[in-house]
Motif scaffolding. Structure first.
Motif, PDB file in Angstrom:
ATOM      1  N   HIS A  98       0.788  -1.241   0.000  1.00 27.39           N
ATOM      2  CA  HIS A  98       0.000   0.000   0.000  1.00 27.39           C
ATOM      3  C   HIS A  98       0.817   1.287   0.000  1.00 27.39           C
ATOM      4  CE1 HIS A  98       0.878   0.221   4.283  1.00 27.39           C
ATOM      5  NE2 HIS A  98       0.532  -1.051   4.360  1.00 27.39           N
ATOM      6  N   CYS A  99       2.154   1.198   0.020  1.00 26.25           N
ATOM      7  CA  CYS A  99       2.941   2.444  -0.079  1.00 26.25           C
ATOM      8  C   CYS A  99       2.921   2.911  -1.535  1.00 26.25           C
ATOM      9  CB  CYS A  99       4.365   2.220   0.422  1.00 26.25           C
ATOM     10  SG  CYS A  99       5.385   1.221  -0.679  1.00 26.25           S
ATOM     11  N   ASP A 100       3.420   4.121  -1.787  1.00 29.58           N
ATOM     12  CA  ASP A 100       3.394   4.656  -3.157  1.00 29.58           C
ATOM     13  C   ASP A 100       4.146   3.745  -4.120  1.00 29.58           C
ATOM     14  OD1 ASP A 100       1.906   6.773  -2.310  1.00 29.58           O
ATOM     15  OD2 ASP A 100       3.542   8.243  -2.337  1.00 29.58           O
ATOM     16  N   ALA A 101       5.313   3.222  -3.681  1.00 27.41           N
ATOM     17  CA  ALA A 101       6.104   2.356  -4.565  1.00 27.41           C
ATOM     18  C   ALA A 101       5.326   1.090  -4.904  1.00 27.41           C
ATOM     19  CB  ALA A 101       7.438   2.004  -3.906  1.00 27.41           C
ATOM     20  N   CYS A 102       4.707   0.462  -3.907  1.00 26.80           N
ATOM     21  CA  CYS A 102       3.943  -0.761  -4.155  1.00 26.80           C
ATOM     22  C   CYS A 102       2.761  -0.499  -5.083  1.00 26.80           C
ATOM     23  CB  CYS A 102       3.447  -1.358  -2.835  1.00 26.80           C
ATOM     24  SG  CYS A 102       4.719  -2.265  -1.929  1.00 26.80           S
ATOM     25  N   ILE A 103       2.026   0.579  -4.826  1.00 25.43           N
ATOM     26  CA  ILE A 103       0.870   0.903  -5.672  1.00 25.43           C
ATOM     27  C   ILE A 103       1.323   1.177  -7.103  1.00 25.43           C
ATOM     28  CG2 ILE A 103      -0.931   2.669  -6.065  1.00 25.43           C
ATOM     29  CD1 ILE A 103      -1.676   0.670  -3.875  1.00 25.43           C
ATOM     30  N   ASP A 104       2.566   1.674  -7.229  1.00 26.85           N
ATOM     31  CA  ASP A 104       3.134   1.980  -8.538  1.00 26.85           C
ATOM     32  C   ASP A 104       3.657   0.724  -9.240  1.00 26.85           C
ATOM     33  OD1 ASP A 104       3.626   3.993 -10.377  1.00 26.85           O
ATOM     34  OD2 ASP A 104       5.713   4.235  -9.754  1.00 26.85           O
ATOM     35  N   GLY A 105       3.562  -0.436  -8.603  1.00 31.30           N
ATOM     36  CA  GLY A 105       4.105  -1.665  -9.200  1.00 31.30           C
ATOM     37  C   GLY A 105       5.603  -1.779  -9.012  1.00 31.30           C
ATOM     38  N   ASN A 106       6.143  -0.974  -8.133  1.00 22.85           N
ATOM     39  CA  ASN A 106       7.593  -0.948  -7.887  1.00 22.85           C
ATOM     40  C   ASN A 106       7.866  -1.511  -6.493  1.00 22.85           C
ATOM     41  OD1 ASN A 106      10.287  -0.393  -8.254  1.00 22.85           O
ATOM     42  ND2 ASN A 106      10.083   1.809  -7.906  1.00 22.85           N
ATOM     43  N   GLN A 107       7.315  -2.703  -6.246  1.00 22.96           N
ATOM     44  CA  GLN A 107       7.332  -3.304  -4.901  1.00 22.96           C
ATOM     45  C   GLN A 107       8.735  -3.548  -4.373  1.00 22.96           C
ATOM     46  OE1 GLN A 107       5.600  -4.382  -7.572  1.00 22.96           O
ATOM     47  NE2 GLN A 107       3.627  -5.259  -7.012  1.00 22.96           N
ATOM     48  N   ILE A 108       9.710  -3.687  -5.269  1.00 19.28           N
ATOM     49  CA  ILE A 108      11.075  -3.958  -4.813  1.00 19.28           C
ATOM     50  C   ILE A 108      11.608  -2.773  -4.000  1.00 19.28           C
ATOM     51  CG2 ILE A 108      12.261  -3.122  -6.916  1.00 19.28           C
ATOM     52  CD1 ILE A 108      13.238  -6.234  -4.924  1.00 19.28           C
ATOM     53  N   ASN A 109      11.068  -1.587  -4.269  1.00 17.47           N
ATOM     54  CA  ASN A 109      11.486  -0.394  -3.530  1.00 17.47           C
ATOM     55  C   ASN A 109      10.448   0.001  -2.483  1.00 17.47           C
ATOM     56  OD1 ASN A 109      13.988  -0.042  -4.855  1.00 17.47           O
ATOM     57  ND2 ASN A 109      12.904   0.737  -6.642  1.00 17.47           N
ATOM     58  N   CYS A 110       9.695  -0.967  -1.989  1.00 22.11           N
ATOM     59  CA  CYS A 110       8.669  -0.748  -0.965  1.00 22.11           C
ATOM     60  C   CYS A 110       9.240   0.067   0.205  1.00 22.11           C
ATOM     61  CB  CYS A 110       8.182  -2.105  -0.457  1.00 22.11           C
ATOM     62  SG  CYS A 110       7.054  -2.004   0.943  1.00 22.11           S
ATOM     63  N   THR A 287      17.704  -6.774  -8.194  1.00 21.97           N
ATOM     64  CA  THR A 287      16.613  -7.712  -8.557  1.00 21.97           C
ATOM     65  C   THR A 287      15.471  -7.001  -9.311  1.00 21.97           C
ATOM     66  OG1 THR A 287      15.453  -7.690  -6.405  1.00 21.97           O
ATOM     67  CG2 THR A 287      17.227  -9.278  -6.672  1.00 21.97           C
ATOM     68  N   GLY A 288      14.210  -7.356  -9.069  1.00 23.18           N
ATOM     69  CA  GLY A 288      13.131  -6.772  -9.854  1.00 23.18           C
ATOM     70  C   GLY A 288      11.783  -6.982  -9.201  1.00 23.18           C
ATOM     71  N   ASN A 289      10.760  -6.410  -9.818  1.00 26.74           N
ATOM     72  CA  ASN A 289       9.390  -6.452  -9.292  1.00 26.74           C
ATOM     73  C   ASN A 289       8.660  -7.714  -9.758  1.00 26.74           C
ATOM     74  OD1 ASN A 289       9.399  -3.856  -8.005  1.00 26.74           O
ATOM     75  ND2 ASN A 289       9.574  -2.999 -10.073  1.00 26.74           N
ATOM     76  N   PRO A 290       7.542  -8.039  -9.119  1.00 21.47           N
ATOM     77  CA  PRO A 290       6.782  -9.213  -9.571  1.00 21.47           C
ATOM     78  C   PRO A 290       6.438  -9.167 -11.062  1.00 21.47           C
ATOM     79  CG  PRO A 290       5.980  -8.504  -7.426  1.00 21.47           C
ATOM     80  CD  PRO A 290       6.990  -7.466  -7.879  1.00 21.47           C
ATOM     81  N   SER A 291       6.067  -7.990 -11.574  1.00 17.04           N
ATOM     82  CA  SER A 291       5.703  -7.909 -12.998  1.00 17.04           C
ATOM     83  C   SER A 291       6.907  -8.242 -13.875  1.00 17.04           C
ATOM     84  CB  SER A 291       5.173  -6.514 -13.338  1.00 17.04           C
ATOM     85  OG  SER A 291       6.192  -5.551 -13.181  1.00 17.04           O
TER      86      SER A 291
END
Ligand SMILES: [Zn+2]
Ligand SMILES: [Zn+2]
Length: 339
Positions: A98-110, A287-291
């Motif tokens: 739910h942070c901005d990074a996660c909502i942006d699809g950038n979960q690796i930088n949560c 590394t990278g994001n789930p997408s």
């Protein structure tokens, strides 16, 4: 009670021992995965040795997992995963969502604090758990025996290719032909780019060409590096030792980018004019994001990009780890579950 049998380090640098732990109730968003294969990455050794000061013991490393789904939490049941499905888990096990990074699809930088798979208890075990977002569905076309290292080593070098929009006309250099570098060469070849491998070991040339490199350059030769001035759209550094970087910066074409995934501990000395003259830039990533993981595994399956691996039974895990510590891995080591 859900007992998981693992191979754990009881303290920093210790040999791994069989350790059973109670994983407790399955969290609503979690998926429990039975491990079929797990790669050994240098980060596993760093965590076992507490090199980064964040390890907690008993520590269960392992973050290049190929397995299959055996249980789904109440919320994870509606996320497209099925019992028995083949999946992979990499460096990260969960992010806040739910942070901005996660909502942006950038979960690796949560910014809420993502949880590494190892600190959640990793894949040197018969089972492990992760949030459904980080449980990556695998295509049938992927070779499950060799695919594990793609989930950490592979995504680490795939990410810069996405960030810098590599295409078939790109000219790309790869510094260091080890666990990461050899996957980078194979991915770049599959994407159709012109690939130059920088290797300090010229006796590897035939082998590196067989991986897909168009050119192999002896990185110990100052003349050879100087002759490449202005050539590359992207140079990816996979080594973590200090080199004379300036010839590589000079080897960038205008608009070119020097991207490091190797954690060099000394600062990179970059003269401002090297960047100003030719719109060059320097970047890094981890590394990278789930997408991106999903994209990579589909691409690797379709294009048959697979790391070169050596297989050990998981019960011989200490021998396998020593093999990696001794620098003998050609090029990644994978454990096969045999418990
Ligand atoms: Zn987050
Ligand atoms: Zn790793």
């Amino acid at each position: 009670m859900s007992i998981i049998k693992s191979y754990a380090a009881k303290n920093a640098g210790a040999e791994l021992e069989v350790w059973e732990y109670d994983a407790g109730e399955l969290l609503p968003e979690d998926v429990e995965v039975k491990v079929d294969y797990c790669g050994i990455c240098h980060s596993d050794l760093s965590m076992i040795d507490n090199e980064w000061g964040m390890s907690q013991y008993p520590l269960v490393a392992g973050h290049e997992v190929i397995g299959h789904v055996v249980a789904l939490g109440s919320a994870a049941q509606s996320k497209g995963l099925k019992i028995g499905q083949r999946v992979g888990i990499g460096w990260t096990a969960r992010s806040c969502g739910h942070c901005d990074a996660c909502i942006d699809g950038n979960q690796i930088n949560c910014t809420g604090g993502s949880v590494p798979t190892i600190l959640n208890h990793g894949g040197f075990a018969d089972k492990l758990r992760a949030d459904w977002q980080w449980v990556i569905p695998l295509p049938d076309s992927i070779d499950i025996e060799t695919a594990g290292p793609m989930l950490c080593g592979g995504i680490t070098v795939f990410k810069p290719l996405l960030m810098h929009h590599v295409t078939a006309t790109s000219r790309v250099g790869v510094i260091g032909i080890g666990g990461l570098g050899h996957i980078a060469i194979k991915l770049l070849r599959a994407m159709g780019a012109e690939v130059t491998a920088f290797s300090s070991n010229p006796s590897k040339e035939q082998e590196v060409r067989a991986m897909g490199a168009d050119h192999v350059v002896n990185s110990r030769s100052q003349e050879a590096l100087k002759a490449l001035a202005g050539q590359f759209d992207l140079i990816i550094n996979t080594v973590n030792v200090d080199l004379d970087w300036q010839p590589y910066f000079e080897a960038l074409a205008s608009g070119g980018n020097f991207h490091t995934v190797g954690a060099v501990l000394t600062p990179l000395p970059v003269p401002a004019f090297t960047l100003i003259g030719g719109d060059r830039s320097i970047s890094g990533s981890a590394t990278g994001n789930p997408s991106e993981l999903r994209k990579l595994m589909k691409f690797a399956g379709r294009s048959k990009v697979a790391p070169i691996t050596e297989l050990f039974p998981m019960s011989k895990i200490n021998d396998a780890i020593q093999h990696v510590r001794d620098g003998k891995a050609r090029y990644r080591v994978v454990l096969k579950a045999d418990s």
